[in-house]
Design a protein around this motif. Structure first.
Motif, short mmCIF file in Angstrom:
data_model
loop_
_atom_site.label_atom_id
_atom_site.label_comp_id
_atom_site.label_asym_id
_atom_site.label_seq_id
_atom_site.Cartn_x
_atom_site.Cartn_y
_atom_site.Cartn_z
N PHE A 22 0.73 -1.13 0.15
CA PHE A 22 0.14 -0.05 0.10
C PHE A 22 0.86 1.30 -0.08
CE2 PHE A 22 -2.21 -3.40 2.65
CZ PHE A 22 -3.13 -3.77 1.62
N PRO A 23 0.30 2.35 -0.66
CA PRO A 23 1.18 3.37 -0.61
C PRO A 23 1.31 4.30 0.76
CG PRO A 23 -1.06 3.96 -1.56
CD PRO A 23 -0.94 2.42 -1.28
N SER A 24 2.40 5.10 0.63
CA SER A 24 2.73 5.80 2.18
C SER A 24 1.91 7.49 1.77
CB SER A 24 3.89 6.07 2.01
OG SER A 24 4.35 7.20 3.19
N ILE A 25 1.24 7.73 2.54
CA ILE A 25 0.41 9.01 2.54
C ILE A 25 0.98 10.14 3.32
CG2 ILE A 25 -1.71 9.89 3.04
CD1 ILE A 25 -2.06 7.94 1.07
N ARG A 26 1.10 11.25 2.55
CA ARG A 26 1.62 12.55 3.15
C ARG A 26 0.46 13.59 2.74
NH1 ARG A 26 7.68 13.94 1.83
NH2 ARG A 26 7.11 15.69 2.93
N VAL A 27 0.31 14.42 3.87
CA VAL A 27 -0.78 15.54 3.66
C VAL A 27 -0.22 16.90 3.91
CG1 VAL A 27 -2.97 16.36 4.21
CG2 VAL A 27 -2.50 13.90 4.49
N GLU A 28 -0.41 17.88 3.15
CA GLU A 28 -0.39 19.25 3.07
C GLU A 28 -1.41 20.35 3.00
OE1 GLU A 28 2.83 20.89 0.71
OE2 GLU A 28 2.19 19.32 -0.96
N VAL A 29 -1.44 21.33 3.70
CA VAL A 29 -2.75 22.33 3.59
C VAL A 29 -2.09 23.69 3.39
CG1 VAL A 29 -4.49 23.17 4.73
CG2 VAL A 29 -3.84 20.69 5.30
N PHE A 30 -2.74 24.14 2.42
CA PHE A 30 -2.64 25.59 2.10
C PHE A 30 -3.51 26.76 2.58
CE2 PHE A 30 -2.56 29.76 -0.39
CZ PHE A 30 -1.27 29.97 -0.39
N SER A 31 -3.08 27.48 3.59
CA SER A 31 -4.09 28.66 4.13
C SER A 31 -3.86 30.00 3.31
CB SER A 31 -3.48 28.99 5.59
OG SER A 31 -4.15 29.84 5.90
#
Length: 375
Positions: free
Chosen positions: A177-186
């Motif tokens: 299964f893939p590795s997940i990374r999350v980022e958010v722009f404000s």
């Protein structure tokens, strides 16, 4: 005297907040006081609340077979079959690819202009003609960490009065299964930040663009391991910036699922693929709150022997469903839109249609919301 001047200013503000953006833009060059007044956050919010209950329709079109002839069209009154306008694509420099629309929120349109991996974005307000390119995301593809697929979503966080762009990056690994990374722009801070998150026993699937509903962004997901063969909604709370998993109702197993927004809540449409095998019915479920505060799915619409050339694509005014009708006309492929009221069970045709053209619709309302953020 001071009280009278205050009342006069309140009256002027009230009158101006009811005018279209085009008129307010002209007034800014006439009066500095009015320019300052109409630029305040309080006035922009007041003007947005008084916007027309019937939004415009923003449509991205391109040739079905070649992907060429891309264009953005604005239909001010699509239910009345009025005219449309071709919009100029905003950019200070040549783009490598025609923009995709991530979402349209409060008159602020988020465009994906990247050639791949959803890595280059523009905030655009068509009414004020403002646009601004965002800084590049933090997570990039590399030889050691190649990107497999990217899911994105754009919505409004009412708790902090901020518009946020979420980028969920699946990286290729040697694991199953893939590795997940999350980022958010404000929009408010005008910066990206990475947040810690993992999706236990689920993998995102379906449309790459998340659906905004009730202060959240939502994607379809499939269960893994002991949750295999189950479908879920992975929901991102824009206020707390936390993900959670929501189980779907007992839908037909072989139906295609589309997440939608309805009356400020989550909804799903279950439907057959055009000319595909599987179910021949349409179901529309809405997640509501019970008397004890618990969340429960309610089946609102069920249509047997459903015409499989109709595909649900979005909601209109957050109360009516928009279906894309796909068929043939004079030997060519043909697309058009049908509006359906699930309460009154009344349908009507919307203006946009096209021969050999793929059409992607978004609700759009004019506003004074700035593309530059508040800082």
């Amino acid at each position: 005297m001071a009280s009278s001047l205050s009342m006069l200013q309140d009256t002027v503000s009230d009158i101006l907040s009811r005018l279209p953006v085009k008129s307010l833009t002209r007034f800014k060059s006439v009066s500095k006081k009015w320019a300052d007044l109409t630029s305040t956050p309080a006035f922009i919010s007041s003007h947005l609340r008084r916007a027309s209950p019937d939004p415009c329709l923003l449509v991205r079109s391109y040739h079905t077979q070649t992907g060429n002839q891309s264009a953005l069209w604005l239909y001010p009154e699509p239910t009345r079959h009025q005219g449309c306008f071709l919009l100029d694509v905003p950019s200070e420099e040549p783009l490598l690819r025609f923009p995709k629309i991530v979402a349209s929120v409060d008159g602020l349109v988020c465009l994906d202009v990247s050639p791949c991996y959803a890595s280059d974005f523009i905030f655009w307000n068509p009414a004020t003609r403002q646009f601004k390119r965002l800084p590049f995301p933090l997570i990039a593809s590399s030889k050691s960490n190649p990107i497999w697929i990217v899911f994105i979503g754009f919505g409004f966080d009412s708790f902090s009065s901020d518009y946020k762009l979420v980028r969920i990056v699946s990286l290729k690994t040697i694991d199953p299964f893939p590795s997940i990374r999350v980022e958010v722009f404000s929009w408010k801070q005008w910066a990206w930040k990475e947040i810690e998150e993992s999706f236990d026993l689920t993998v995102l699937c379906g449309a790459a663009e998340g659906v905004a509903a009730g202060g959240t962004l939502n994607w379809l997901a499939m269960g893994l391991q002991e949750l295999a063969n189950q479908k879920f909604i992975v929901s991102f709370d824009m206020g707390t910036e936390v993900f959670k998993r929501i189980a779907l109702p007992p839908i037909t197993q072989y139906g295609n699922v589309k997440i939608m927004s309805y009356m400020g809540s989550w909804a799903i449409a279950v439907y057959p693929l055009p000319n595909g095998p599987g179910i021949n019915c349409f179901e529309f479920w809405v997640l509501g709150e019970g008397n004890d505060g618990s969340k429960n799915w309610t089946k609102m619409v069920f249509m047997d022997n459903f015409i499989n050339v109709l595909v649900p694509v979005t909601t209109w005014r957050d109360t009516e469903l928009v279906f894309k009708r796909m068929g043939a006309k004079d030997g060519n492929s043909y697309q058009s839109f049908v509006l359906f009221d699930p309460v009154g069970e009344v349908s009507k045709r919307l203006t946009p249609d096209g021969v050999d053209m793929c059409l992607e619709p978004w609700s759009y309302e004019e506003s004074l919301v700035s593309v530059y953020g508040k800082s």
